[in-house]
Design an enzyme around this catalytic site. Structure first.
Site, mmCIF file in Angstrom:
data_model
loop_
_atom_site.group_PDB
_atom_site.id
_atom_site.type_symbol
_atom_site.label_atom_id
_atom_site.label_comp_id
_atom_site.label_asym_id
_atom_site.label_seq_id
_atom_site.Cartn_x
_atom_site.Cartn_y
_atom_site.Cartn_z
ATOM 1 N N HIS A 124 8.622 -20.124 -5.009
ATOM 2 C CA HIS A 124 9.584 -19.293 -4.259
ATOM 3 C C HIS A 124 9.445 -17.815 -4.634
ATOM 4 O O HIS A 124 10.401 -17.048 -4.508
ATOM 5 C CB HIS A 124 11.033 -19.741 -4.488
ATOM 6 C CG HIS A 124 11.242 -21.221 -4.353
ATOM 7 N ND1 HIS A 124 11.685 -21.802 -3.188
ATOM 8 C CD2 HIS A 124 11.011 -22.232 -5.221
ATOM 9 C CE1 HIS A 124 11.758 -23.119 -3.352
ATOM 10 N NE2 HIS A 124 11.338 -23.412 -4.590
ATOM 11 N N SER A 129 -3.101 8.471 -0.650
ATOM 12 C CA SER A 129 -2.275 8.893 0.476
ATOM 13 C C SER A 129 -2.500 10.373 0.711
ATOM 14 O O SER A 129 -2.724 11.137 -0.225
ATOM 15 C CB SER A 129 -0.803 8.627 0.156
ATOM 16 O OG SER A 129 0.022 9.481 0.934
ATOM 17 N N LYS A 137 -0.147 7.717 -4.921
ATOM 18 C CA LYS A 137 -0.401 6.401 -4.306
ATOM 19 C C LYS A 137 -1.798 5.854 -4.551
ATOM 20 O O LYS A 137 -2.774 6.578 -4.596
ATOM 21 C CB LYS A 137 -0.201 6.483 -2.776
ATOM 22 C CG LYS A 137 1.229 6.653 -2.327
ATOM 23 C CD LYS A 137 2.127 5.473 -2.638
ATOM 24 C CE LYS A 137 1.875 4.261 -1.777
ATOM 25 N NZ LYS A 137 2.299 4.442 -0.406
ATOM 26 N N GLU A 152 -5.203 -5.560 2.222
ATOM 27 C CA GLU A 152 -4.342 -5.612 3.414
ATOM 28 C C GLU A 152 -5.158 -5.942 4.660
ATOM 29 O O GLU A 152 -4.723 -6.697 5.533
ATOM 30 C CB GLU A 152 -3.636 -4.266 3.608
ATOM 31 C CG GLU A 152 -2.653 -3.929 2.504
ATOM 32 C CD GLU A 152 -2.233 -2.466 2.580
ATOM 33 O OE1 GLU A 152 -1.286 -2.167 3.323
ATOM 34 O OE2 GLU A 152 -2.857 -1.622 1.908
#
Ligand code: ARG
Length: 465
Positions: A157, A278, A284, A291
Protein backbone atom coordinates in the site's frame (compact mmCIF):
# COMPACT_ATOMS: atom_id res chain seq x y z
CA UNK A 1 -1.55 5.32 -67.73
CA UNK A 2 -3.53 3.21 -65.31
CA UNK A 3 -1.75 0.94 -62.83
CA UNK A 4 0.94 -1.36 -64.19
CA UNK A 5 -0.11 -4.23 -61.93
CA UNK A 6 -3.80 -4.30 -62.78
CA UNK A 7 -3.96 -2.02 -65.84
CA UNK A 8 -5.71 -4.73 -67.86
CA UNK A 9 -8.95 -4.14 -66.03
CA UNK A 10 -8.54 -0.44 -65.19
CA UNK A 11 -8.50 2.53 -67.52
CA UNK A 12 -8.41 5.43 -65.04
CA UNK A 13 -5.82 6.55 -62.53
CA UNK A 14 -6.84 6.47 -58.87
CA UNK A 15 -8.10 9.69 -57.36
CA UNK A 16 -5.62 11.55 -55.12
CA UNK A 17 -7.73 10.72 -52.06
CA UNK A 18 -7.76 7.04 -53.03
CA UNK A 19 -4.01 7.08 -53.33
CA UNK A 20 -3.58 8.87 -50.03
CA UNK A 21 -5.72 6.49 -48.01
CA UNK A 22 -4.36 3.42 -49.77
CA UNK A 23 -0.64 4.09 -49.77
CA UNK A 24 1.43 2.12 -47.26
CA UNK A 25 4.97 2.60 -48.51
CA UNK A 26 5.91 4.99 -45.69
CA UNK A 27 5.33 2.15 -43.26
CA UNK A 28 6.02 -1.06 -45.16
CA UNK A 29 9.30 0.21 -46.61
CA UNK A 30 10.70 -1.00 -43.27
CA UNK A 31 9.94 -4.53 -44.49
CA UNK A 32 12.26 -4.24 -47.48
CA UNK A 33 14.90 -6.70 -46.27
CA UNK A 34 12.26 -9.30 -45.42
CA UNK A 35 10.40 -8.66 -48.69
CA UNK A 36 13.52 -9.20 -50.75
CA UNK A 37 14.55 -12.30 -48.79
CA UNK A 38 11.10 -13.81 -49.35
CA UNK A 39 11.18 -12.96 -53.07
CA UNK A 40 14.58 -14.57 -53.46
CA UNK A 41 13.37 -17.73 -51.74
CA UNK A 42 10.26 -17.76 -53.93
CA UNK A 43 12.21 -17.28 -57.17
CA UNK A 44 14.70 -20.03 -56.29
CA UNK A 45 11.83 -22.39 -55.53
CA UNK A 46 10.00 -21.51 -58.79
CA UNK A 47 13.14 -22.37 -60.71
CA UNK A 48 13.82 -25.59 -58.77
CA UNK A 49 10.26 -26.67 -59.55
CA UNK A 50 10.66 -25.88 -63.26
CA UNK A 51 8.04 -23.11 -63.09
CA UNK A 52 10.49 -20.46 -64.31
CA UNK A 53 13.86 -20.96 -66.02
CA UNK A 54 17.11 -21.05 -64.09
CA UNK A 55 18.27 -18.08 -66.10
CA UNK A 56 15.25 -15.97 -65.15
CA UNK A 57 15.72 -16.97 -61.52
CA UNK A 58 19.35 -15.93 -61.67
CA UNK A 59 18.49 -12.53 -63.11
CA UNK A 60 15.71 -12.04 -60.58
CA UNK A 61 18.08 -12.83 -57.69
CA UNK A 62 20.73 -10.50 -59.09
CA UNK A 63 18.20 -7.70 -59.54
CA UNK A 64 16.84 -8.20 -56.03
CA UNK A 65 20.36 -7.97 -54.60
CA UNK A 66 20.87 -4.70 -56.44
CA UNK A 67 17.61 -3.36 -55.00
CA UNK A 68 18.65 -4.47 -51.51
CA UNK A 69 21.83 -2.45 -51.74
CA UNK A 70 20.05 0.51 -53.32
CA UNK A 71 17.60 0.67 -50.44
CA UNK A 72 20.40 0.03 -47.95
CA UNK A 73 22.49 2.94 -49.23
CA UNK A 74 19.55 5.30 -49.59
CA UNK A 75 19.62 5.64 -53.36
CA UNK A 76 16.32 3.81 -53.97
CA UNK A 77 13.49 6.02 -55.18
CA UNK A 78 10.34 4.94 -53.31
CA UNK A 79 7.24 5.88 -55.30
CA UNK A 80 3.96 6.55 -53.52
CA UNK A 81 2.07 5.80 -56.74
CA UNK A 82 3.36 2.25 -56.43
CA UNK A 83 1.51 1.94 -53.14
CA UNK A 84 3.60 -0.48 -51.15
CA UNK A 85 6.99 -2.12 -50.76
CA UNK A 86 6.01 -5.16 -52.85
CA UNK A 87 5.13 -3.12 -55.93
CA UNK A 88 8.03 -0.73 -55.49
CA UNK A 89 10.46 -3.64 -55.49
CA UNK A 90 8.81 -5.43 -58.40
CA UNK A 91 8.64 -2.27 -60.49
CA UNK A 92 12.32 -1.53 -59.93
CA UNK A 93 13.14 -5.15 -60.73
CA UNK A 94 11.47 -4.62 -64.12
CA UNK A 95 13.66 -1.60 -64.76
CA UNK A 96 16.75 -3.59 -63.85
CA UNK A 97 16.16 -6.95 -65.57
CA UNK A 98 13.29 -6.44 -67.99
CA UNK A 99 10.32 -8.74 -68.62
CA UNK A 100 11.66 -11.64 -66.50
CA UNK A 101 10.70 -9.53 -63.47
CA UNK A 102 7.08 -10.22 -64.35
CA UNK A 103 7.59 -13.94 -63.68
CA UNK A 104 8.43 -13.45 -60.00
CA UNK A 105 4.80 -13.02 -59.02
CA UNK A 106 3.83 -16.45 -60.39
CA UNK A 107 2.01 -18.55 -57.76
CA UNK A 108 2.09 -15.72 -55.24
CA UNK A 109 -0.02 -12.75 -54.17
CA UNK A 110 0.69 -9.67 -52.13
CA UNK A 111 -1.54 -11.29 -49.52
CA UNK A 112 0.82 -14.16 -48.75
CA UNK A 113 3.75 -11.87 -49.45
CA UNK A 114 2.87 -9.31 -46.80
CA UNK A 115 1.94 -11.99 -44.29
CA UNK A 116 5.35 -13.60 -44.85
CA UNK A 117 7.27 -10.33 -44.70
CA UNK A 118 5.62 -9.23 -41.49
CA UNK A 119 6.12 -12.60 -39.80
CA UNK A 120 9.81 -12.34 -40.62
CA UNK A 121 9.90 -8.77 -39.34
CA UNK A 122 8.15 -9.61 -36.08
CA UNK A 123 10.44 -12.60 -35.63
CA UNK A 124 13.49 -10.34 -36.00
CA UNK A 125 11.95 -7.91 -33.52
CA UNK A 126 11.39 -10.69 -31.00
CA UNK A 127 15.04 -11.73 -31.29
CA UNK A 128 16.23 -8.15 -30.75
CA UNK A 129 13.84 -7.67 -27.83
CA UNK A 130 15.02 -10.86 -26.20
CA UNK A 131 18.65 -9.77 -26.40
CA UNK A 132 17.78 -6.38 -24.91
CA UNK A 133 15.83 -7.99 -22.08
CA UNK A 134 18.74 -10.33 -21.35
CA UNK A 135 21.04 -7.30 -21.07
CA UNK A 136 18.51 -5.70 -18.71
CA UNK A 137 18.56 -8.82 -16.53
CA UNK A 138 22.36 -8.79 -16.51
CA UNK A 139 22.41 -5.20 -15.30
CA UNK A 140 19.88 -6.02 -12.55
CA UNK A 141 21.79 -9.10 -11.42
CA UNK A 142 25.08 -7.20 -11.18
CA UNK A 143 23.43 -4.62 -8.89
CA UNK A 144 21.65 -7.34 -6.90
CA UNK A 145 24.97 -9.03 -6.13
CA UNK A 146 26.39 -5.69 -5.03
CA UNK A 147 23.35 -4.98 -2.84
CA UNK A 148 22.37 -8.44 -1.61
CA UNK A 149 22.68 -7.17 1.96
CA UNK A 150 21.60 -3.54 1.53
CA UNK A 151 18.52 -3.07 3.69
CA UNK A 152 15.65 -0.97 2.38
CA UNK A 153 12.02 -0.53 3.36
CA UNK A 154 9.62 -2.94 1.67
CA UNK A 155 6.18 -1.51 1.01
CA UNK A 156 2.62 -2.66 0.75
CA UNK A 157 0.00 0.00 0.00
CA UNK A 158 3.13 2.19 -0.38
CA UNK A 159 3.28 2.13 3.43
CA UNK A 160 6.46 0.88 5.08
CA UNK A 161 5.78 -2.82 5.63
CA UNK A 162 8.85 -4.94 6.41
CA UNK A 163 12.54 -4.49 5.75
CA UNK A 164 13.79 -6.16 2.56
CA UNK A 165 17.08 -5.95 0.72
CA UNK A 166 17.66 -3.81 -2.33
CA UNK A 167 19.11 -6.84 -4.10
CA UNK A 168 15.91 -8.78 -3.42
CA UNK A 169 13.86 -5.96 -4.89
CA UNK A 170 16.00 -5.89 -8.05
CA UNK A 171 15.79 -9.66 -8.45
CA UNK A 172 12.00 -9.40 -8.48
CA UNK A 173 12.39 -7.60 -11.82
CA UNK A 174 14.79 -10.27 -13.06
CA UNK A 175 12.05 -12.85 -12.48
CA UNK A 176 9.40 -10.70 -14.19
CA UNK A 177 11.72 -10.16 -17.13
CA UNK A 178 12.32 -13.90 -17.40
CA UNK A 179 8.58 -14.42 -17.81
CA UNK A 180 8.47 -11.60 -20.37
CA UNK A 181 11.16 -13.36 -22.35
CA UNK A 182 9.20 -16.58 -22.08
CA UNK A 183 6.14 -14.90 -23.55
CA UNK A 184 8.16 -13.57 -26.49
CA UNK A 185 9.68 -17.02 -27.01
CA UNK A 186 6.22 -18.60 -27.05
CA UNK A 187 4.99 -16.05 -29.56
CA UNK A 188 8.05 -16.70 -31.74
CA UNK A 189 7.49 -20.42 -31.61
CA UNK A 190 3.88 -20.12 -32.79
CA UNK A 191 4.55 -17.49 -35.46
CA UNK A 192 7.34 -19.43 -37.10
CA UNK A 193 5.30 -20.98 -39.91
CA UNK A 194 5.38 -19.79 -43.49
CA UNK A 195 2.35 -18.25 -45.22
CA UNK A 196 4.24 -18.07 -48.54
CA UNK A 197 2.50 -19.99 -51.31
CA UNK A 198 -0.97 -19.51 -49.86
CA UNK A 199 -1.23 -17.01 -52.74
CA UNK A 200 -4.30 -14.77 -52.65
CA UNK A 201 -6.31 -17.08 -50.40
CA UNK A 202 -6.90 -20.44 -52.07
CA UNK A 203 -3.42 -21.75 -52.86
CA UNK A 204 -2.23 -22.18 -56.44
CA UNK A 205 -2.41 -24.53 -59.39
CA UNK A 206 1.38 -24.39 -59.89
CA UNK A 207 3.49 -27.25 -58.50
CA UNK A 208 5.17 -25.11 -55.83
CA UNK A 209 7.22 -26.44 -52.94
CA UNK A 210 6.08 -24.58 -49.86
CA UNK A 211 8.31 -26.63 -47.58
CA UNK A 212 11.35 -25.40 -49.52
CA UNK A 213 10.50 -21.69 -49.19
CA UNK A 214 9.59 -22.20 -45.54
CA UNK A 215 12.97 -23.79 -44.90
CA UNK A 216 14.89 -21.15 -46.85
CA UNK A 217 13.32 -18.43 -44.71
CA UNK A 218 13.98 -20.19 -41.42
CA UNK A 219 10.37 -21.14 -40.78
CA UNK A 220 9.64 -24.48 -39.12
CA UNK A 221 7.01 -25.48 -41.71
CA UNK A 222 4.46 -24.00 -44.11
CA UNK A 223 1.11 -22.95 -42.66
CA UNK A 224 -1.41 -25.69 -43.28
CA UNK A 225 -4.42 -23.63 -44.38
CA UNK A 226 -4.14 -21.01 -47.12
CA UNK A 227 -7.12 -18.99 -45.86
CA UNK A 228 -5.66 -18.84 -42.36
CA UNK A 229 -2.22 -18.02 -43.75
CA UNK A 230 -3.32 -14.77 -45.38
CA UNK A 231 -5.92 -13.64 -42.90
CA UNK A 232 -4.69 -13.91 -39.36
CA UNK A 233 -2.57 -11.39 -37.54
CA UNK A 234 -2.62 -13.21 -34.23
CA UNK A 235 1.18 -13.36 -34.37
CA UNK A 236 1.28 -9.57 -34.18
CA UNK A 237 -1.35 -9.49 -31.44
CA UNK A 238 0.48 -12.09 -29.41
CA UNK A 239 3.80 -10.31 -29.73
CA UNK A 240 2.16 -6.99 -28.86
CA UNK A 241 0.57 -8.63 -25.82
CA UNK A 242 3.99 -9.79 -24.69
CA UNK A 243 5.29 -6.29 -25.39
CA UNK A 244 2.44 -4.69 -23.44
CA UNK A 245 3.07 -6.87 -20.39
CA UNK A 246 6.82 -6.25 -20.56
CA UNK A 247 6.13 -2.50 -20.85
CA UNK A 248 3.90 -2.63 -17.80
CA UNK A 249 6.73 -4.24 -15.84
CA UNK A 250 9.17 -1.57 -17.00
CA UNK A 251 6.64 1.13 -16.21
CA UNK A 252 6.21 -0.08 -12.64
CA UNK A 253 9.97 -0.05 -12.16
CA UNK A 254 10.18 3.41 -13.74
CA UNK A 255 7.52 4.60 -11.32
CA UNK A 256 9.57 3.25 -8.43
CA UNK A 257 12.60 5.16 -9.67
CA UNK A 258 10.49 8.31 -9.82
CA UNK A 259 9.36 7.71 -6.22
CA UNK A 260 12.78 6.70 -4.91
CA UNK A 261 14.52 9.73 -6.43
CA UNK A 262 11.96 12.24 -5.14
CA UNK A 263 13.59 14.42 -2.44
CA UNK A 264 10.63 13.48 -0.23
CA UNK A 265 11.81 9.88 -0.31
CA UNK A 266 15.48 10.08 -1.25
CA UNK A 267 16.29 6.38 -1.40
CA UNK A 268 18.09 6.50 -4.75
CA UNK A 269 20.02 9.05 -6.74
CA UNK A 270 20.42 9.14 -10.53
CA UNK A 271 23.40 10.85 -12.10
CA UNK A 272 23.30 13.90 -14.37
CA UNK A 273 23.33 11.49 -17.31
CA UNK A 274 19.77 10.32 -16.71
CA UNK A 275 18.16 13.40 -15.24
CA UNK A 276 17.35 16.85 -16.54
CA UNK A 277 17.35 20.23 -14.90
CA UNK A 278 14.66 22.85 -14.85
CA UNK A 279 14.87 26.07 -16.84
CA UNK A 280 13.59 28.03 -13.85
CA UNK A 281 14.24 26.00 -10.69
CA UNK A 282 18.00 25.57 -10.29
CA UNK A 283 17.72 22.84 -7.64
CA UNK A 284 15.72 20.41 -9.80
CA UNK A 285 16.87 16.97 -10.99
CA UNK A 286 14.02 15.48 -12.91
CA UNK A 287 13.89 11.76 -13.70
CA UNK A 288 12.63 12.35 -17.26
CA UNK A 289 13.93 9.09 -18.67
CA UNK A 290 12.01 7.07 -16.08
CA UNK A 291 8.90 9.17 -16.63
CA UNK A 292 9.11 8.59 -20.38
CA UNK A 293 9.53 4.84 -19.91
CA UNK A 294 6.33 4.99 -17.86
CA UNK A 295 4.60 6.97 -20.60
CA UNK A 296 5.79 4.85 -23.56
CA UNK A 297 3.74 2.02 -22.09
CA UNK A 298 0.70 3.88 -23.36
CA UNK A 299 1.85 3.50 -26.94
CA UNK A 300 2.42 -0.22 -26.60
CA UNK A 301 -0.92 -0.92 -24.95
CA UNK A 302 -2.52 1.43 -27.48
CA UNK A 303 -1.08 -0.50 -30.42
CA UNK A 304 -2.34 -3.79 -29.01
CA UNK A 305 -5.80 -2.37 -28.40
CA UNK A 306 -5.94 -0.75 -31.83
CA UNK A 307 -5.05 -3.95 -33.66
CA UNK A 308 -7.48 -6.03 -31.63
CA UNK A 309 -10.17 -3.61 -32.72
CA UNK A 310 -9.04 -3.67 -36.37
CA UNK A 311 -9.21 -7.46 -36.43
CA UNK A 312 -12.30 -8.19 -34.41
CA UNK A 313 -14.92 -7.84 -37.15
CA UNK A 314 -13.00 -9.11 -40.17
CA UNK A 315 -14.37 -12.02 -42.17
CA UNK A 316 -11.89 -14.37 -43.87
CA UNK A 317 -9.73 -13.98 -45.85
CA UNK A 318 -7.50 -10.93 -46.50
CA UNK A 319 -9.10 -7.53 -45.93
CA UNK A 320 -7.35 -4.24 -46.55
CA UNK A 321 -8.04 -3.28 -42.93
CA UNK A 322 -5.11 -5.52 -42.10
CA UNK A 323 -2.72 -3.06 -43.71
CA UNK A 324 -3.21 -1.08 -40.49
CA UNK A 325 -1.39 -3.79 -38.53
CA UNK A 326 2.10 -2.44 -39.14
CA UNK A 327 2.44 1.17 -38.11
CA UNK A 328 1.24 0.81 -34.53
CA UNK A 329 3.16 -2.41 -34.05
CA UNK A 330 6.40 -0.97 -35.39
CA UNK A 331 6.04 2.11 -33.20
CA UNK A 332 5.24 -0.03 -30.19
CA UNK A 333 8.27 -2.27 -30.71
CA UNK A 334 10.45 0.82 -31.12
CA UNK A 335 9.06 2.33 -27.91
CA UNK A 336 9.64 -0.92 -26.01
CA UNK A 337 13.18 -1.20 -27.27
CA UNK A 338 13.95 2.33 -26.12
CA UNK A 339 12.30 1.73 -22.76
CA UNK A 340 14.35 -1.43 -22.14
CA UNK A 341 17.59 0.31 -23.05
CA UNK A 342 16.79 3.33 -20.86
CA UNK A 343 15.94 1.13 -17.87
CA UNK A 344 19.10 -0.93 -18.35
CA UNK A 345 21.17 2.25 -18.33
CA UNK A 346 19.41 3.61 -15.23
CA UNK A 347 19.86 0.35 -13.35
CA UNK A 348 23.61 0.60 -13.90
CA UNK A 349 23.58 4.30 -13.02
CA UNK A 350 21.48 4.50 -9.88
CA UNK A 351 23.12 4.93 -6.50
CA UNK A 352 21.13 3.89 -3.45
CA UNK A 353 21.51 6.03 -0.33
CA UNK A 354 22.25 3.13 1.97
CA UNK A 355 22.06 5.08 5.24
CA UNK A 356 18.74 6.61 4.26
CA UNK A 357 17.44 3.22 3.12
CA UNK A 358 18.38 1.61 6.40
CA UNK A 359 16.85 4.39 8.47
CA UNK A 360 13.68 4.32 6.38
CA UNK A 361 13.53 0.53 6.67
CA UNK A 362 13.17 0.85 10.45
CA UNK A 363 10.62 3.64 10.35
CA UNK A 364 6.94 2.96 10.88
CA UNK A 365 7.53 -0.01 13.22
CA UNK A 366 8.59 -2.16 10.28
CA UNK A 367 9.95 -4.90 12.55
CA UNK A 368 6.67 -5.35 14.45
CA UNK A 369 6.10 -8.67 12.66
CA UNK A 370 9.49 -9.84 13.94
CA UNK A 371 8.39 -9.17 17.53
CA UNK A 372 5.11 -11.01 16.95
CA UNK A 373 7.07 -13.94 15.46
CA UNK A 374 9.35 -13.93 18.57
CA UNK A 375 6.29 -14.20 20.84
CA UNK A 376 5.04 -17.15 18.79
CA UNK A 377 8.42 -18.86 18.63
CA UNK A 378 9.59 -18.28 22.20
CA UNK A 379 6.41 -18.01 24.25
CA UNK A 380 4.42 -20.41 22.01
CA UNK A 381 1.68 -17.79 21.71
CA UNK A 382 -0.90 -18.30 18.95
CA UNK A 383 -0.04 -15.82 16.15
CA UNK A 384 -3.34 -13.95 16.51
CA UNK A 385 -2.61 -13.24 20.22
CA UNK A 386 0.98 -12.30 19.41
CA UNK A 387 -0.32 -9.87 16.77
CA UNK A 388 -2.58 -8.26 19.38
CA UNK A 389 0.16 -7.98 22.03
CA UNK A 390 2.59 -6.51 19.49
CA UNK A 391 -0.06 -4.05 18.37
CA UNK A 392 -0.35 -2.79 21.96
CA UNK A 393 3.44 -2.51 22.24
CA UNK A 394 3.58 -0.54 18.97
CA UNK A 395 0.85 1.77 20.26
CA UNK A 396 2.86 2.33 23.47
CA UNK A 397 6.07 3.08 21.53
CA UNK A 398 4.17 5.41 19.24
CA UNK A 399 2.74 7.25 22.24
CA UNK A 400 6.27 7.65 23.63
CA UNK A 401 7.49 8.75 20.18
CA UNK A 402 10.25 6.09 19.99
CA UNK A 403 11.02 3.22 17.61
CA UNK A 404 10.40 -0.32 18.91
CA UNK A 405 14.02 -1.06 19.76
CA UNK A 406 14.19 2.07 21.95
CA UNK A 407 11.12 1.22 24.02
CA UNK A 408 12.21 0.20 27.53
CA UNK A 409 11.96 -3.54 28.26
CA UNK A 410 9.84 -2.73 31.35
CA UNK A 411 7.29 -0.97 29.15
CA UNK A 412 6.99 -4.09 26.99
CA UNK A 413 6.77 -6.28 30.07
CA UNK A 414 3.94 -4.12 31.37
CA UNK A 415 1.99 -5.39 28.37
CA UNK A 416 3.39 -8.95 28.23
CA UNK A 417 5.30 -9.94 31.40
CA UNK A 418 7.03 -12.95 29.79
CA UNK A 419 8.95 -10.84 27.27
CA UNK A 420 12.72 -11.03 27.90
CA UNK A 421 15.71 -9.00 26.73
CA UNK A 422 16.20 -11.62 24.00
CA UNK A 423 13.18 -10.16 22.18
CA UNK A 424 15.09 -6.92 21.59
CA UNK A 425 17.58 -8.79 19.40
CA UNK A 426 15.00 -9.36 16.65
CA UNK A 427 14.02 -5.71 16.37
CA UNK A 428 16.88 -4.41 14.21
CA UNK A 429 16.32 -4.21 10.46
CA UNK A 430 19.43 -6.33 9.84
CA UNK A 431 18.17 -9.10 12.12
CA UNK A 432 14.80 -8.88 10.43
CA UNK A 433 16.07 -9.44 6.87
CA UNK A 434 18.60 -12.03 8.04
CA UNK A 435 15.81 -14.11 9.55
CA UNK A 436 13.75 -14.26 6.32
CA UNK A 437 15.43 -17.43 5.07
CA UNK A 438 12.34 -19.18 3.70
CA UNK A 439 12.63 -20.10 0.01
CA UNK A 440 12.26 -16.91 -2.03
CA UNK A 441 12.65 -14.76 1.10
CA UNK A 442 14.74 -11.62 1.47
CA UNK A 443 17.63 -12.91 3.65
CA UNK A 444 20.93 -11.60 2.20
CA UNK A 445 22.32 -15.11 1.83
CA UNK A 446 19.23 -16.18 -0.16
CA UNK A 447 19.49 -13.09 -2.33
CA UNK A 448 23.17 -13.62 -3.01
CA UNK A 449 22.61 -17.26 -3.91
CA UNK A 450 19.73 -16.36 -6.24
CA UNK A 451 21.67 -13.55 -7.88
CA UNK A 452 24.66 -15.81 -8.46
CA UNK A 453 22.44 -18.52 -9.92
CA UNK A 454 20.98 -15.95 -12.30
CA UNK A 455 24.43 -14.73 -13.24
CA UNK A 456 25.45 -18.27 -14.16
CA UNK A 457 22.26 -18.87 -16.09
CA UNK A 458 22.61 -15.64 -18.07
CA UNK A 459 26.28 -16.27 -18.79
CA UNK A 460 25.55 -19.76 -20.03
CA UNK A 461 22.78 -18.41 -22.22
CA UNK A 462 25.11 -15.79 -23.63
CA UNK A 463 27.67 -18.42 -24.54
CA UNK A 464 25.03 -20.56 -26.25
CA UNK A 465 23.41 -17.52 -27.90
N1 ARG B 1 0.05 -3.18 -48.38
C1 ARG B 1 -0.76 -4.34 -48.18
C2 ARG B 1 -0.84 -4.67 -46.69
O1 ARG B 1 -0.04 -4.24 -45.97
C3 ARG B 1 -0.22 -5.50 -48.94
C4 ARG B 1 -1.23 -6.48 -49.33
C5 ARG B 1 -2.15 -5.92 -50.34
N2 ARG B 1 -3.06 -6.89 -50.84
C6 ARG B 1 -4.10 -6.54 -51.55
N3 ARG B 1 -4.89 -7.50 -51.94
N4 ARG B 1 -4.42 -5.30 -51.81
O2 ARG B 1 -1.73 -5.38 -46.25
Amino acid sequence: MSNKMWGGRFTERPDAIMEEINVSIDVDRHLYAQDIAASKAHAAMLSAQGIITANDAKNIARGLDTILSEIGNGSFDFKRALEDIHMNVESRLGELIGPAAGRLHTARSRNDQVATDFRLYVRDTIDETDAALAAFQQALVARAIEHAGTVMPGFTHLQTAQPVTFGHHLLAYVEMTARDRGRFADARNRLNESPLGAAALAGTSFPIDRAATAKALGFDRPMANSLDAVSDRDFVLETLSAAAIASVHLSRFAEEIVIWTSPLVGLVRLSDKYTTGSSIMPQKRNPDAAELVRAKTGRVIGALTALLIVMKGLPLAYQKDMQEDKQGAMEAFGALSLAIRAMTAMVADMVPDQARMKAAAGEGYATATDLADWLVRTLKMPFRDAHHVTGRIVARASKRGVPLHQLALEEMQAIEPKITRDALSVLSVEASVKSRTSYGGTAPKNVLAQAKAWLKRLEKERKLG
